[in-house]
Design a protein around this motif. Structure first.
Motif, PDB file in Angstrom:
ATOM      1  N   THR A   1     -14.050   1.211  -1.748  1.00 23.93           N
ATOM      2  CA  THR A   1     -14.510   1.257  -2.997  1.00 23.93           C
ATOM      3  C   THR A   1     -15.816   0.801  -3.632  1.00 23.93           C
ATOM      4  O   THR A   1     -16.327  -0.207  -2.417  1.00 23.93           O
ATOM      5  CB  THR A   1     -13.086  -0.351  -3.356  1.00 23.93           C
ATOM      6  OG1 THR A   1     -13.042  -0.616  -4.831  1.00 23.93           O
ATOM      7  CG2 THR A   1     -13.303  -1.900  -2.734  1.00 23.93           C
TER       8      THR A   1
ATOM      9  N   LYS B   1      -8.058   2.971  -3.488  1.00 23.72           N
ATOM     10  CA  LYS B   1      -8.777   3.524  -4.177  1.00 23.72           C
ATOM     11  C   LYS B   1      -7.924   3.325  -6.004  1.00 23.72           C
ATOM     12  O   LYS B   1      -8.161   3.485  -6.467  1.00 23.72           O
ATOM     13  CB  LYS B   1      -9.063   4.844  -3.703  1.00 23.72           C
ATOM     14  CG  LYS B   1      -9.833   4.963  -2.381  1.00 23.72           C
ATOM     15  CD  LYS B   1      -9.568   6.643  -2.251  1.00 23.72           C
ATOM     16  CE  LYS B   1     -10.861   6.261  -1.538  1.00 23.72           C
ATOM     17  NZ  LYS B   1     -10.946   7.644  -0.386  1.00 23.72           N
ATOM     18  N   ILE B   2      -6.537   3.648  -5.189  1.00 22.76           N
ATOM     19  CA  ILE B   2      -5.971   3.400  -6.396  1.00 22.76           C
ATOM     20  C   ILE B   2      -5.559   1.494  -6.746  1.00 22.76           C
ATOM     21  O   ILE B   2      -5.919   2.205  -8.264  1.00 22.76           O
ATOM     22  CB  ILE B   2      -3.952   3.397  -5.934  1.00 22.76           C
ATOM     23  CG1 ILE B   2      -4.022   4.463  -5.928  1.00 22.76           C
ATOM     24  CG2 ILE B   2      -3.434   3.450  -7.593  1.00 22.76           C
ATOM     25  CD1 ILE B   2      -2.520   5.013  -4.534  1.00 22.76           C
TER      26      ILE B   2
ATOM     27  N   GLU C   1      -6.465   4.304   1.239  1.00 27.11           N
ATOM     28  CA  GLU C   1      -5.615   5.648  -0.402  1.00 27.11           C
ATOM     29  C   GLU C   1      -5.729   4.287  -1.309  1.00 27.11           C
ATOM     30  O   GLU C   1      -5.381   4.054  -2.248  1.00 27.11           O
ATOM     31  CB  GLU C   1      -4.748   5.711   0.181  1.00 27.11           C
ATOM     32  CG  GLU C   1      -5.059   7.626   0.975  1.00 27.11           C
ATOM     33  CD  GLU C   1      -5.772   8.138   0.260  1.00 27.11           C
ATOM     34  OE1 GLU C   1      -5.469   8.572  -1.453  1.00 27.11           O
ATOM     35  OE2 GLU C   1      -7.186   7.999   1.060  1.00 27.11           O
ATOM     36  N   ALA C   2      -4.534   2.991  -0.886  1.00 22.10           N
ATOM     37  CA  ALA C   2      -4.007   2.210  -1.818  1.00 22.10           C
ATOM     38  C   ALA C   2      -4.968   1.429  -2.098  1.00 22.10           C
ATOM     39  O   ALA C   2      -5.290   1.221  -3.503  1.00 22.10           O
ATOM     40  CB  ALA C   2      -2.683   0.946  -1.404  1.00 22.10           C
TER      41      ALA C   2
ATOM     42  N   LEU D   1       2.052   1.598  -3.359  1.00 25.23           N
ATOM     43  CA  LEU D   1       0.816   2.422  -4.553  1.00 25.23           C
ATOM     44  C   LEU D   1       0.960   3.409  -4.335  1.00 25.23           C
ATOM     45  O   LEU D   1       0.972   4.707  -5.225  1.00 25.23           O
ATOM     46  CB  LEU D   1       0.231   1.700  -4.660  1.00 25.23           C
ATOM     47  CG  LEU D   1      -0.127   0.456  -4.598  1.00 25.23           C
ATOM     48  CD1 LEU D   1      -1.425  -0.164  -4.530  1.00 25.23           C
ATOM     49  CD2 LEU D   1       0.144   0.629  -6.822  1.00 25.23           C
ATOM     50  N   ILE D   2       1.485   4.476  -3.265  1.00 21.68           N
ATOM     51  CA  ILE D   2       0.728   5.736  -2.406  1.00 21.68           C
ATOM     52  C   ILE D   2       1.623   6.125  -3.183  1.00 21.68           C
ATOM     53  O   ILE D   2       1.842   7.630  -3.229  1.00 21.68           O
ATOM     54  CB  ILE D   2       0.394   6.008  -1.043  1.00 21.68           C
ATOM     55  CG1 ILE D   2      -1.301   5.199  -0.299  1.00 21.68           C
ATOM     56  CG2 ILE D   2       0.151   7.363  -0.732  1.00 21.68           C
ATOM     57  CD1 ILE D   2      -0.584   5.217   0.736  1.00 21.68           C
TER      58      ILE D   2
ATOM     59  N   SER E   1       0.416  -1.148  -0.019  1.00 33.20           N
ATOM     60  CA  SER E   1      -0.002  -0.177  -0.284  1.00 33.20           C
ATOM     61  C   SER E   1       1.193   0.956   0.146  1.00 33.20           C
ATOM     62  O   SER E   1       0.655   2.404  -0.580  1.00 33.20           O
ATOM     63  CB  SER E   1      -1.291   0.030   1.291  1.00 33.20           C
ATOM     64  OG  SER E   1       0.357   0.071   2.793  1.00 33.20           O
TER      65      SER E   1
ATOM     66  N   VAL F   1       3.312   0.231  -8.635  1.00 32.12           N
ATOM     67  CA  VAL F   1       2.592   0.530 -10.205  1.00 32.12           C
ATOM     68  C   VAL F   1       2.632  -0.357 -11.017  1.00 32.12           C
ATOM     69  O   VAL F   1       1.728  -0.991 -11.546  1.00 32.12           O
ATOM     70  CB  VAL F   1       2.590   1.851 -10.338  1.00 32.12           C
ATOM     71  CG1 VAL F   1       1.950   2.341 -11.419  1.00 32.12           C
ATOM     72  CG2 VAL F   1       2.913   2.709  -9.891  1.00 32.12           C
TER      73      VAL F   1
ATOM     74  N   ALA G   1      -8.452   1.881  -9.306  1.00 35.45           N
ATOM     75  CA  ALA G   1      -9.058   2.721 -10.332  1.00 35.45           C
ATOM     76  C   ALA G   1      -8.360   1.536 -12.027  1.00 35.45           C
ATOM     77  O   ALA G   1      -8.421   2.241 -13.045  1.00 35.45           O
ATOM     78  CB  ALA G   1      -8.204   3.783 -10.302  1.00 35.45           C
TER      79      ALA G   1
ATOM     80  N   ASP H   1       3.736   6.314  -5.128  1.00 37.75           N
ATOM     81  CA  ASP H   1       3.743   6.269  -6.983  1.00 37.75           C
ATOM     82  C   ASP H   1       5.558   5.364  -6.916  1.00 37.75           C
ATOM     83  O   ASP H   1       6.025   4.808  -8.245  1.00 37.75           O
ATOM     84  CB  ASP H   1       3.477   6.965  -7.626  1.00 37.75           C
ATOM     85  CG  ASP H   1       3.230   7.183  -9.131  1.00 37.75           C
ATOM     86  OD1 ASP H   1       2.827   5.662  -9.047  1.00 37.75           O
ATOM     87  OD2 ASP H   1       3.360   7.807  -9.812  1.00 37.75           O
TER      88      ASP H   1
END
Length: 330
Positions: A135, A87-88, A84-85, A50-51, A47, A58, A91, A53
Motif C-alpha cells: 500500500t 490492497k482491497i 491481498e487484504a 475480504l478476499i 483478511s 466488506v 481501495a 468477498d
C-alpha cells in the motif's frame, strides 16, 4: 508539537477511538466524532473475509468523509492473505491501514492471528513488511505487551516493526494471557517511548476511563496520545471532557439527561440508516444500558428499550425518559 502519522497531522496530543468488534461501526463512530475524537478505526476486518468477498467483512469497509482521519484495521494469519487484504482495504480510501496484533479472543488468537503473532515475532515482521509494501498508505500496528508474563517482548516488536516501515504503534498495557482482566501496565510503554531508536508515535491503550487517568498517564508514561475503547461505549463525551480539561484545567459538567437522550437517539437513527430497521433496532440494544448508566431506577426503561421492535415506540420511550428523568434529576 503536532503528532504525525505519515502526512496525517493529529494535533498536539491526539485521542484515538479503539477499534472494537461489534461496537465501532459507523453509527457509533458518528457520535464519537461529534464529541471530538481525533482519529478512529473500523472494527477489525478478517483478511480471509475480504478476499472471499464475505458480506460482513466488506460492509466494515464503509467509511465516510466526515470520519477522517480514519484507519481500516485488518487481521489474519497468512502473509499472502494479508497482502491481498491490504490492497482491497486501500481501495476503500482510508487514511491508513492498521494491523491487529492484539486481539486476545480464542477464535482469532488460536487461529494464528491477532495476539498470536506475539509468539512468532519473525513472522510478525514478515507479515508487517508485506502489508507496508502492498500500500501507499501509512501502516500502523496495535498490539499488546506480549503473549504472557514470560514473553513481554513488545520492546523488540516496536524496534523491528519500525524498521520495516510502520508509522505508529499503539500498545495495550496487558498481555494476551490477561485478556481484559487485571490492571493495564503502561511502564513498558514508557520504556519504548524513551528508547532513542524509536522515532514513530507511541500511543497507550488500556484502562483510561476518566479525565484524571488521561491527564496523569499522559505525564507519567510520556505517550504521544491515548487510545480509548470501552470507556467510550455509551459515553462518547469522554473525548470532549478530556480535551477540555487538557486545554483549560477545568471539568465540563456531566451530560444532562437531555444530552444523553439526544446522543442515544442520534446513534439509534444512524444505526437504522446504516443497517436497516430490523438489524439497526436489534444491534442498538447493546448500547442503551451504557447511555443511561448510573441513573437511579432506570431498569424498567432498559428492559423496555431492549424489547421494543418499532422505531416509533423507541422514539416515544426516549421522549418519556427525557421528560421523567429531567424532572427527577432537576
Amino acid at each position: 508539537m503536532s503528532v504525525k502519522i505519515g502526512n496525517i497531522d493529529l494535533g498536539e496530543f491526539p485521542l484515538l477511538l479503539a477499534p472494537m468488534e461489534d461496537v465501532s461501526d459507523p453509527p457509533f463512530r458518528f457520535v464519537c466524532k461529534q464529541n471530538g475524537v481525533d482519529m478512529m478505526y473500523t472494527e477489525f476486518i478478517s483478511s480471509e473475509g475480504l478476499i472471499r468477498d464475505a458480506a460482513k467483512s466488506v460492509a466494515k469497509l464503509d467509511i465516510f468523509e466526515y470520519e477522517r482521519p480514519i484507519g481500516i484495521q485488518i487481521f489474519g494469519s497468512e502473509i499472502e492473505s494479508m497482502r491481498e487484504a491490504t490492497k482491497i482495504a486501500s481501495a476503500a480510501h482510508p487514511d491508513l491501514i492498521d494491523i491487529n496484533y492484539g486481539c486476545p479472543v480464542k477464535n482469532v488468537a488460536c487461529r494464528g492471528a491477532g495476539a498470536s503473532l506475539l509468539q512468532d515475532i519473525d513472522r510478525m515482521v514478515l507479515m508487517t513488511k508485506a502489508v507496508v509494501e502492498s500500500t501507499s498508505l501509512p501502516v500502523t500496528v496495535k498490539t499488546r505487551l506480549g503473549w504472557d508474563d514470560n514473553t513481554k517482548n513488545v520492546y523488540e516488536v516496536a524496534e523491528r516493526l519500525q524498521d520495516v516501515g510502520i508509522k505508529a504503534l499503539t500498545i495495550h498495557g496487558r498481555t494476551r494471557a490477561q485478556m481484559y482482566k487485571g490492571e493495564a501496565d503502561w511502564s513498558l510503554i514508557r520504556d519504548i517511548k524513551r528508547n532513542p531508536r524509536i522515532q514513530i508515535p507511541i500511543f497507550g491503550n488500556g484502562d483510561v476511563n476518566s479525565i484524571e487517568k488521561a491527564a496523569d498517564w499522559r505525564m507519567e508514561y510520556e505517550v504521544d496520545g491515548i487510545m480509548i475503547g470501552r470507556a467510550a461505549i455509551g459515553y462518547p463525551w469522554i473525548f470532549r471532557e478530556i480535551k477540555h480539561f487538557f486545554k483549560t484545567g477545568e471539568y465540563l459538567p456531566e451530560p444532562t439527561i437531555s444530552e444523553r437522550v439526544e446522543v442515544c437517539r442520534t446513534h439509534f437513527e444512524k444505526s437504522i440508516l446504516w443497517k436497516g430497521e430490523k438489524t439497526g433496532i436489534f444491534e442498538m440494544r447493546r448500547h442503551y444500558a451504557n447511555y443511561f448508566k448510573g441513573i437511579p431506577d432506570f431498569k424498567e426503561y432498559r428492559m423496555k428499550l431492549v424489547s421494543l421492535e418499532s422505531i416509533s415506540d423507541i422514539h416515544a420511550t426516549l421522549d418519556e425518559i427525557n421528560e421523567r428523568f429531567q424532572i427527577e434529576m432537576a
